[in-house]
Motif scaffolding. Structure first.
Motif, mmCIF file in Angstrom:
data_model
loop_
_atom_site.group_PDB
_atom_site.id
_atom_site.type_symbol
_atom_site.label_atom_id
_atom_site.label_comp_id
_atom_site.label_asym_id
_atom_site.label_seq_id
_atom_site.Cartn_x
_atom_site.Cartn_y
_atom_site.Cartn_z
ATOM 1 N N TYR A 165 42.233 40.530 23.990
ATOM 2 C CA TYR A 165 41.692 40.776 25.330
ATOM 3 C C TYR A 165 40.222 40.382 25.338
ATOM 4 C CZ TYR A 165 46.006 43.155 26.474
ATOM 5 O OH TYR A 165 47.317 43.429 26.712
ATOM 6 N N GLU A 166 39.942 39.204 25.896
ATOM 7 C CA GLU A 166 38.616 38.593 25.784
ATOM 8 C C GLU A 166 37.511 39.391 26.473
ATOM 9 O OE1 GLU A 166 41.019 37.218 29.062
ATOM 10 O OE2 GLU A 166 41.362 36.811 26.935
ATOM 11 N N ARG A 167 37.812 40.111 27.525
ATOM 12 C CA ARG A 167 36.775 40.908 28.199
ATOM 13 C C ARG A 167 36.503 42.223 27.460
ATOM 14 N NH1 ARG A 167 36.875 40.474 34.724
ATOM 15 N NH2 ARG A 167 36.568 38.229 34.835
ATOM 16 N N ARG A 168 37.251 42.493 26.422
ATOM 17 C CA ARG A 168 37.108 43.742 25.679
ATOM 18 C C ARG A 168 36.616 43.493 24.254
ATOM 19 N NH1 ARG A 168 42.719 46.656 27.669
ATOM 20 N NH2 ARG A 168 42.769 45.653 29.710
ATOM 21 N N CYS A 169 35.939 42.380 24.041
ATOM 22 C CA CYS A 169 35.399 41.995 22.737
ATOM 23 C C CYS A 169 33.877 41.944 22.811
ATOM 24 C CB CYS A 169 35.911 40.609 22.328
ATOM 25 S SG CYS A 169 37.690 40.465 22.212
#
Length: 177
Positions: free
Chosen positions: A55-59
């Motif tokens: 999940y790219e927005r959660r990295c």
């Protein structure tokens, strides 16, 4: 008729205090590749592929670019329930976890580096389920700069906190996503 091929998607995480960035390449399908971009000389260290949904927005990337925290979901090699999603800390360009916490759900914000040596996980934890916390890193319960209270809080909390840390400022009165 064959559906059109979905192109890969690229996501970039810039280190605030070093000429480094992490590039996530999503695709084909559920495959994700982690690469380290040396922005001073425009070279890349292409690292590991992983067949899981990241999940790219959660990295997030630590300010000096030495640590990357990511949230992933996918098939687990463990047979125990609740081990199909996790948050981990790694050294880019590798996904191999230095520390890993199993979550067993996707209703989660992701991790955020409040400072170089402090990581907010969004939940209280004293030790990881696998591996060890790097010596120079501690966990904190200090909230990130953006405390999202919308129905999209899982995707927006870390993503918007990264933007604020990078110098972005909200425009008063602007429409919100």
């Amino acid at each position: 008729m064959n559906p059109p091929a979905t192109p890969c998607r690229l996501y970039v995480y810039l280190a605030n205090d070093a000429p480094l960035a992490v590039v996530l390449r999503r695709g084909p399908s559920s495959w994700t590749r982690l690469s380290l971009w040396h922005t001073d000389d425009d070279t890349f260290d292409h690292g590991q592929w992983m067949k899981n949904r990241v999940y790219e927005r959660r990295c997030d990337l630590s300010p000096d670019g030495s640590l990357f925290t990511y949230f992933a979901f996918g098939s687990s090699h463990d047979t125990e329930p609740g081990k199909d999603s996790w948050v981990a800390i790694s050294h880019p360009p590798w996904f191999s976890a230095l520390a890993l916490w199993f979550l067993g759900m996707t209703y989660y914000t992701g991790g955020f580096f409040v400072e170089q040596d402090r990581l907010w996980l969004g939940f209280e934890s004293t030790s990881p389920d696998r591996g060890f916390l790097p010596d120079n890193l501690s966990l904190t319960t200090d909230r990130p700069p953006h405390d999202d209270r919308t129905p999209n809080w899982t995707d927006r909390t870390v993503w918007l906190s990264r933007l604020l840390r990078g110098g972005w400022r909200p425009v008063p009165g602007a429409a919100r996503e």
